[in-house]
Write a protein that holds these residues in place. Structure first.
Motif, PDB file in Angstrom:
ATOM      1  N   LEU A   1      35.500  49.518  37.351  1.00 13.51           N
ATOM      2  CA  LEU A   1      35.800  48.198  37.908  1.00 13.51           C
ATOM      3  C   LEU A   1      34.606  47.704  38.704  1.00 13.51           C
ATOM      4  O   LEU A   1      33.682  48.463  38.980  1.00 13.51           O
ATOM      5  N   ILE A   2      34.649  46.438  39.066  1.00  9.78           N
ATOM      6  CA  ILE A   2      33.629  45.857  39.939  1.00  9.78           C
ATOM      7  C   ILE A   2      34.284  45.017  41.021  1.00  9.78           C
ATOM      8  O   ILE A   2      35.415  44.529  40.853  1.00  9.78           O
ATOM      9  N   LEU A   3      33.561  44.840  42.114  1.00  8.64           N
ATOM     10  CA  LEU A   3      33.924  43.922  43.180  1.00  8.64           C
ATOM     11  C   LEU A   3      32.821  42.876  43.282  1.00  8.64           C
ATOM     12  O   LEU A   3      31.657  43.179  43.065  1.00  8.64           O
ATOM     13  N   GLY A   4      33.186  41.649  43.614  1.00 11.82           N
ATOM     14  CA  GLY A   4      32.200  40.588  43.785  1.00 11.82           C
ATOM     15  C   GLY A   4      32.067  39.659  42.598  1.00 11.82           C
ATOM     16  O   GLY A   4      31.554  38.546  42.730  1.00 11.82           O
ATOM     17  N   GLN A   5      32.517  40.103  41.432  1.00 13.74           N
ATOM     18  CA  GLN A   5      32.523  39.273  40.232  1.00 13.74           C
ATOM     19  C   GLN A   5      33.889  39.404  39.558  1.00 13.74           C
ATOM     20  O   GLN A   5      34.569  40.425  39.697  1.00 13.74           O
ATOM     21  N   LYS A   6      34.271  38.390  38.803  1.00 16.15           N
ATOM     22  CA  LYS A   6      35.577  38.407  38.133  1.00 16.15           C
ATOM     23  C   LYS A   6      35.553  39.254  36.879  1.00 16.15           C
ATOM     24  O   LYS A   6      36.535  39.915  36.535  1.00 16.15           O
ATOM     25  N   HIS A   7      34.402  39.228  36.174  1.00 12.56           N
ATOM     26  CA  HIS A   7      34.260  39.975  34.929  1.00 12.56           C
ATOM     27  C   HIS A   7      32.957  40.751  34.943  1.00 12.56           C
ATOM     28  O   HIS A   7      31.998  40.384  35.624  1.00 12.56           O
TER      29      HIS A   7
ATOM     30  N   MET B   1      40.049  45.897  40.043  1.00 12.32           N
ATOM     31  CA  MET B   1      39.095  44.928  39.521  1.00 12.32           C
ATOM     32  C   MET B   1      39.173  43.620  40.303  1.00 12.32           C
ATOM     33  O   MET B   1      40.254  43.039  40.450  1.00 12.32           O
ATOM     34  N   ASP B   2      38.034  43.176  40.846  1.00  9.98           N
ATOM     35  CA  ASP B   2      37.933  41.888  41.531  1.00  9.98           C
ATOM     36  C   ASP B   2      38.815  41.807  42.773  1.00  9.98           C
ATOM     37  O   ASP B   2      39.295  40.735  43.143  1.00  9.98           O
ATOM     38  N   ALA B   3      39.050  42.914  43.444  1.00 11.32           N
ATOM     39  CA  ALA B   3      39.869  42.895  44.651  1.00 11.32           C
ATOM     40  C   ALA B   3      39.157  42.128  45.766  1.00 11.32           C
ATOM     41  O   ALA B   3      37.935  42.136  45.860  1.00 11.32           O
ATOM     42  N   PRO B   4      39.905  41.461  46.641  1.00 11.09           N
ATOM     43  CA  PRO B   4      39.295  40.716  47.742  1.00 11.09           C
ATOM     44  C   PRO B   4      39.008  41.605  48.937  1.00 11.09           C
ATOM     45  O   PRO B   4      39.684  42.613  49.173  1.00 11.09           O
ATOM     46  N   ALA B   5      38.001  41.214  49.713  1.00 14.77           N
ATOM     47  CA  ALA B   5      37.800  41.822  51.028  1.00 14.77           C
ATOM     48  C   ALA B   5      38.884  41.316  51.965  1.00 14.77           C
ATOM     49  O   ALA B   5      39.411  40.208  51.797  1.00 14.77           O
ATOM     50  N   THR B   6      39.221  42.123  52.964  1.00 13.97           N
ATOM     51  CA  THR B   6      40.244  41.710  53.929  1.00 13.97           C
ATOM     52  C   THR B   6      39.720  41.684  55.357  1.00 13.97           C
ATOM     53  O   THR B   6      40.385  41.143  56.236  1.00 13.97           O
ATOM     54  N   ALA B   7      38.553  42.271  55.599  1.00 10.49           N
ATOM     55  CA  ALA B   7      38.001  42.338  56.952  1.00 10.49           C
ATOM     56  C   ALA B   7      36.557  41.841  56.935  1.00 10.49           C
ATOM     57  O   ALA B   7      35.866  41.916  55.913  1.00 10.49           O
TER      58      ALA B   7
END
Length: 397
Positions: free
Chosen positions: A281-287, A338-344
């Protein structure tokens, strides 16, 4: 270097609002190192000394009480504090890479050796040994025990056949399992050594801690084999290739890589057993195929990143130095997909805000191009590179 506060032409009202949790103590850093300001409010010149820093890009908390080690990158040296400093601008106890605290110059104005440095960046320790990414010497230096005195020589070198070598990929065009090219990041975890071999667009893994000079790596991520070095593995952004890997972190068996050039964090849900294994998976991009800064927008969001250079893990949270957005963001590990948001968040007023020091003068809770982050218990050390300082900042209560 004079800090300049830039005024934003327009900041929408929502950019000031925040639904983010506090990542770090809202009162700001407990201790600031390298931040010298004269009585007239202007910065003191950043000539080398025992308590000055110039573009520090690496930081390591090697034990609960110390030592603290900082890659004072612009001065081509490491500074070491035997105990965690308890006052702003505390002087370092020892230096590695220069003949004294007041000298500077690549490789101490000579050639590479076991105690010289040329743009040191990443630093890592398991509490016993120390590894330093000596980026512009295209090598990693390893001390088998934590250095305690000035210019204590390294015990091992990787990426070069010996301590005198300093050429990218040992002077040949293609990469190999025992070569490095602009290596900027290093991590020690679970008895393995990970190196962000940035110029070769890959991460190298040693499955056990190296024991001899020039020892080849066992595994490569970001390329299909040990000789490839193409941008994004030559196929464009994907689950395999990387553009500018800069830092590595591990947590719960997962591997995280800050792929700054693609403005994303790559993650593997387990330790790969084959070269070029695709990320889970990646964070920061949708795909996997997308690579624009802030998802092709000017302002960031809780899901967007812009050139993330540093990552670390603290108490169930992946902390990312989102460098070009001048902020730190935190992703809860339990919810990462995949594509999870930051919360803090730290360093900005809200997820929609950006700007060096929030477009103002530097404060104890602002950031300007942070390049690295390290964690020890509740203490978070930040290489606040654009402000020429290191912040020792407590986690939010």
């Amino acid at each position: 270097m004079t800090r300049v506060a830039l005024a934003s032409a327009f900041r929408p009202a929502w950019a000031h609002a925040s639904s983010a949790a506090q990542l770090l103590d809202p009162a700001g850093a407990r201790i600031i190192l390298g931040d010298h300001v004269a009585a007239n409010g202007l910065p003191v010149p950043i000539a080398p000394g025992r308590s000055t820093l110039f573009g520090p890009r690496g930081v390591c908390l090697a034990g609960p009480d110390g030592p603290l080690l900082v890659a004072d990158t612009g001065h081509h040296r490491l500074l070491g504090w035997r105990r965690i400093p308890r006052a702003d601008n505390a002087p370092a106890d020892f230096v590695i890479g220069q003949p004294d605290f007041f000298a500077e110059g690549r490789n101490a104005k000579g050639g590479p050796g076991p105690a010289t440095l040329n743009m040191p960046t990443g630093i890592a320790s398991d509490g016993h040994m120390l590894a330093v990414a000596d980026a512009w010497n295209h090598r990693v230096l390893i001390w088998n025990s934590l250095p305690e005195i000035s210019n204590q020589p390294a015990d091992l070198v990787l990426g070069q056949p010996d301590f005198n070598g300093g050429l990218a990929n040992r002077g040949v065009r293609q990469a190999g399992p025992d070569t490095l090219n602009w290596c900027y990041g290093v991590t020690i975890s679970d008895g393995r050594l990970f190196v962000a071999d940035t110029g070769n667009r890959r991460v190298l893994v040693w499955n056990s801690l190296p024991e001899r000079n020039g020892q080849p790596a066992d595994l490569v991520l970001g390329q299909p084999d040990m000789i490839g070095r193409d941008d994004n593995a030559g196929t464009g952004a994907s689950a395999v290739g990387m553009r500018w890997p800069h830092a590595i972190a591990m947590a719960g068996g997962r591997i995280f890589v800050a792929d700054a050039g693609n403005s994303r964090i790559m993650a593997w849900n387990g330790m790969p057993n084959a070269d070029g294994a695709p990320a889970s998976l990646i964070l920061g991009q949708k795909h996997f195929e997308e690579l624009d800064h802030n998802r092709a927008a000017y302002d960031p969001t809780e899901r967007a990143l812009q050139m993330p250079y540093g990552i670390a893990v603290r108490d169930g949270t992946l902390i990312c130095a989102d460098t070009a957005n001048s902020r730190l963001v935190g992703f809860p590990l339990a919810d990462i997909d995949m594509d999870a948001p930051a919360t803090a968040l730290a360093g900005q007023d809200g997820f929609g805000a950006k700007g060096d020091n929030r477009w103002k003068a530097a404060t104890r809770d602002s950031l300007c191009w942070p390049f690295a982050v390290a964690v020890r218990g509740d203490l978070v050390a930040v290489a606040d590179t654009g402000n020429n300082r290191v912040l020792l900042w407590e986690a939010a209560p």
